[in-house]
Design an enzyme around this catalytic site. Sequence first.
Site, PDB file in Angstrom:
ATOM      1  N   LYS A  72      -7.653  73.331  17.189  1.00  0.00           N
ATOM      2  CA  LYS A  72      -6.616  72.374  16.772  1.00  0.00           C
ATOM      3  C   LYS A  72      -5.661  73.011  15.780  1.00  0.00           C
ATOM      4  CE  LYS A  72      -8.669  68.021  17.985  1.00  0.00           C
ATOM      5  NZ  LYS A  72      -9.170  66.707  17.597  1.00  0.00           N
ATOM      6  N   LYS A 109      -5.884  64.552  26.195  1.00  0.00           N
ATOM      7  CA  LYS A 109      -4.766  63.609  26.172  1.00  0.00           C
ATOM      8  C   LYS A 109      -3.595  64.137  25.353  1.00  0.00           C
ATOM      9  CE  LYS A 109      -7.674  61.099  22.951  1.00  0.00           C
ATOM     10  NZ  LYS A 109      -8.836  60.276  22.969  1.00  0.00           N
ATOM     11  N   LYS A 169     -10.035  72.417  28.507  1.00  0.00           N
ATOM     12  CA  LYS A 169     -10.503  71.057  28.837  1.00  0.00           C
ATOM     13  C   LYS A 169      -9.343  70.088  29.017  1.00  0.00           C
ATOM     14  CE  LYS A 169     -10.995  68.871  24.390  1.00  0.00           C
ATOM     15  NZ  LYS A 169     -11.660  68.125  23.396  1.00  0.00           N
TER      16      LYS A 169
END
Length: 330
Positions: A114, A199, A196
């Site tokens: 992230k 969203k 992966k």
Amino acid sequence: MTQKKRIFSGMQPTGFLTLGNYLGAMRNWVALQDEYDCVYSVVDLHSLTVRNEAKDLRQRRLSLLAQYIACGLDPEKNILFMQSHVSAHAELCWILSCYTYMGELSRMTQFKEKAAKQQDNINAGLFTYPILMAADILLYQTDLVPVGEDQKQHLELSRDIAERFNGIYGNVFKVPEPYIPKVGARIMSLQDPGSKMSKSDENANSYILLLDPPETIMRKFKRAVTDSEAVIRYDVKNKPGVSNLMSIYSSVTGKTLEQIENEFEGKGYGDFKTAVGEAVVETLRPIQEEYNKLMESKDYLQDLMKKGAEAAGRIAGKTLSKVYRKIGLA
Ligand code: TYM
């Protein structure tokens, strides 16, 4: 009567749910709701680690609650609530942060991923995210945490924190176990099967949303990246795209990978992608219908949110009082 074991899990209202969220976690939540005493949260505090417009976040958290119910969670059987409505989560998070080491947090792969994605906003919350997650779980004396594969490392850290705390103060927290499905634990991006399905991906063709209309779902599957071999065979290393589509198909139809290989022997990718798309559309159709109905009853959802927070607060409050006593704050 023996007491049912407790489940806790949550999802962030950072966007709309993807097929990955559904197959990796939500389906198990629904499957486990009769056997366990379940507490499911919309973890809105976690979603502050990315920037949100206030009005969007307000809307998305309510929408996520509606998606929980539309997917099959019965609000009479489960406690459904907003994380921010139970202040014990933020309080325990601070306490546990004093029992968690920087080194442990630095090893979290999700933080590294992230941080690389949002280099202009590597905030402290992104780093301490797993401690809030540990607080969520430990407050409810949780036995089992149904999640996708990507959360396994965070779960291990929660266990380490619980064991460390118990080692000092006696038996305060139940040490939770992860519950990860055999098929569907890691649904990959349709455009880049090496990462992966997420969203927050910039490319909307990479994910299927639970609320995507049927024609969008069919189009996204038709565009899914495969390979040039034109054989439907499960081989994650050499055929990651096809293998991912097979996992999805297996997950929604209940067919084994071998049955799928047999079903599509001699057929091309076009036929296969259409079959996967249709199976997913049929799985999502009743969810979408239920969701649309629920979003028309906002008062009902608000009321549910209030009741859920009261019920969750009672359980969490007990654990927090115990922690306060043990550490000398009460
Ligand atoms: P979130 O919202 O990122 O993900 C929610 C759940 O969906 C699973 N998941 C996937 N499973 C399979 N394939 C994918 N591509 C995929 N993408 C997501 C995740 O594993 C997760 O189970 N940090 C948590 C939220 C959380 C939480 C908790 C979970 C906060 N506190 C306490 C359990 C217990 C998360 O990843 O949310």
